[in-house]
Enzyme design. Sequence first.
Site, PDB file in Angstrom:
ATOM      1  N   ARG A 102       0.836  -1.198   0.000  1.00 55.89           N
ATOM      2  CA  ARG A 102       0.000   0.000   0.000  1.00 55.89           C
ATOM      3  C   ARG A 102       0.867   1.243   0.000  1.00 55.89           C
ATOM      4  NH1 ARG A 102      -1.344   2.377   4.505  1.00 55.89           N
ATOM      5  NH2 ARG A 102      -1.562   0.459   5.709  1.00 55.89           N
ATOM      6  N   TYR A 128     -15.789  16.308 -16.160  1.00 55.65           N
ATOM      7  CA  TYR A 128     -16.297  14.940 -16.167  1.00 55.65           C
ATOM      8  C   TYR A 128     -17.441  14.781 -15.160  1.00 55.65           C
ATOM      9  CZ  TYR A 128     -16.201   9.910 -15.113  1.00 55.65           C
ATOM     10  OH  TYR A 128     -16.537   8.595 -14.867  1.00 55.65           O
ATOM     11  N   ASP A 184      -7.316  17.999 -14.628  1.00 55.08           N
ATOM     12  CA  ASP A 184      -7.557  16.694 -15.228  1.00 55.08           C
ATOM     13  C   ASP A 184      -7.128  16.810 -16.684  1.00 55.08           C
ATOM     14  OD1 ASP A 184      -8.594  14.483 -16.539  1.00 55.08           O
ATOM     15  OD2 ASP A 184     -10.454  14.450 -15.399  1.00 55.08           O
ATOM     16  N   LYS A 243      -7.741   5.411 -19.505  1.00 50.62           N
ATOM     17  CA  LYS A 243      -7.960   5.902 -20.856  1.00 50.62           C
ATOM     18  C   LYS A 243      -6.709   5.739 -21.727  1.00 50.62           C
ATOM     19  CE  LYS A 243     -11.839   7.341 -18.887  1.00 50.62           C
ATOM     20  NZ  LYS A 243     -12.193   6.994 -17.497  1.00 50.62           N
TER      21      LYS A 243
END
Length: 379
Positions: free
Chosen positions: A46, A98, A170, A195
């Site tokens: 982690r 978005y 973004d 993406k």
Amino acid sequence: MQFRTRAIHVGNEPCPQTGAVVPPIYLASTFVQHEAGVWREFDYSRSGNPTRSCFEETIAHLEGGYGAMAFGTGMAATSCVMAMLKSGDHVLAGSDIYGGTYRLLHKISNRAGIETTLADSTNLKAFAAAIKRNTKLVWIESPGNPQMSITDIAACAKIAHDAGALLGIDSTFATPVLTRPIELGADIVMHSATKYIGGHSDVMGGVLVANTEQLYKDLYFVANATGGIMSPFESYLCSRGLKTLELRVREQSKTAMLLAEWLESHPRVTKVRYPGLKSNPGHELASRQMDGGFGAMMSFDIDGDFNETKRVVGATKLFRLAVSLGAVESLIEQPASMSHASYDAADRAKHGITDGMIRLSVGLEAFEDLRDDLAQAIG
């Protein structure tokens, strides 16, 4: 070294033990330490993993940032940024964003007492006027989603910094191939690695790149505490995706330009939103701010109602009816019912997300085949 060379070699040194050209995938969840309380570079996956670190090193280098951290999804990455805020803070966000980010800001972050204002980031005077005394973060997208608006990143950085706030962007649609926001003054760059970075519709991921050591440490603290990290296998897929990123994005951008020009002349198309078109209001800025291409995302309106638009997006054979974007196969969707359905209806109307809008993600198929597919679907 040039971008495509760095994408292949930075962070991808051969394995020192075996000489393997591709670094191995480290699936270990924990790592043996030499001494209690004296930590080696890796202790628990982690907090850090060798495979994830390879991807993070490459993307940070390509973006020109101090460091990067990879997450399980793009929304996990965006959530990490928002988690640095506290009750009473204000976020100024662009209005062309978005749908998932809209939902996070208006329906999750607000529960923690974080206030959000949406404003048109292409209107710099109005955008600056929306700054408040408690604004701690300015959040934009360029190109925007789904209007494909182009925002002046350097100007927004000044607006944010003059107010003592951070600028986060973004940059999923542009990728570091076309735009590197840190070079223009941004503090944080976010990509949905699902993406273009992954590029093949087979990986979920997100990444943040920070411009300074202190900001990187602040974001890392939240990321480590909340645990939304990218797995080793997804990290490997994203590293592999970066190696062909420039080639894919530039080819997809060329095809998108041809499709945009064809759509602009179609009798049933009432509006085309693509920054490569000279008719686009953001074209001149995009020509300066984007490096040798205008991306492979576009949207357009047809002369039909909600149901006619649904018919068109469902009638294509090569364009797959699906959300997401940036992969080798072309995708089509109706924002009002799909990617931006989380918007309140009034906000959809206010921000120009019409019932007749169709969004395209242009893949690597031949232009002629994609054109013919759209032609038979639109009718």
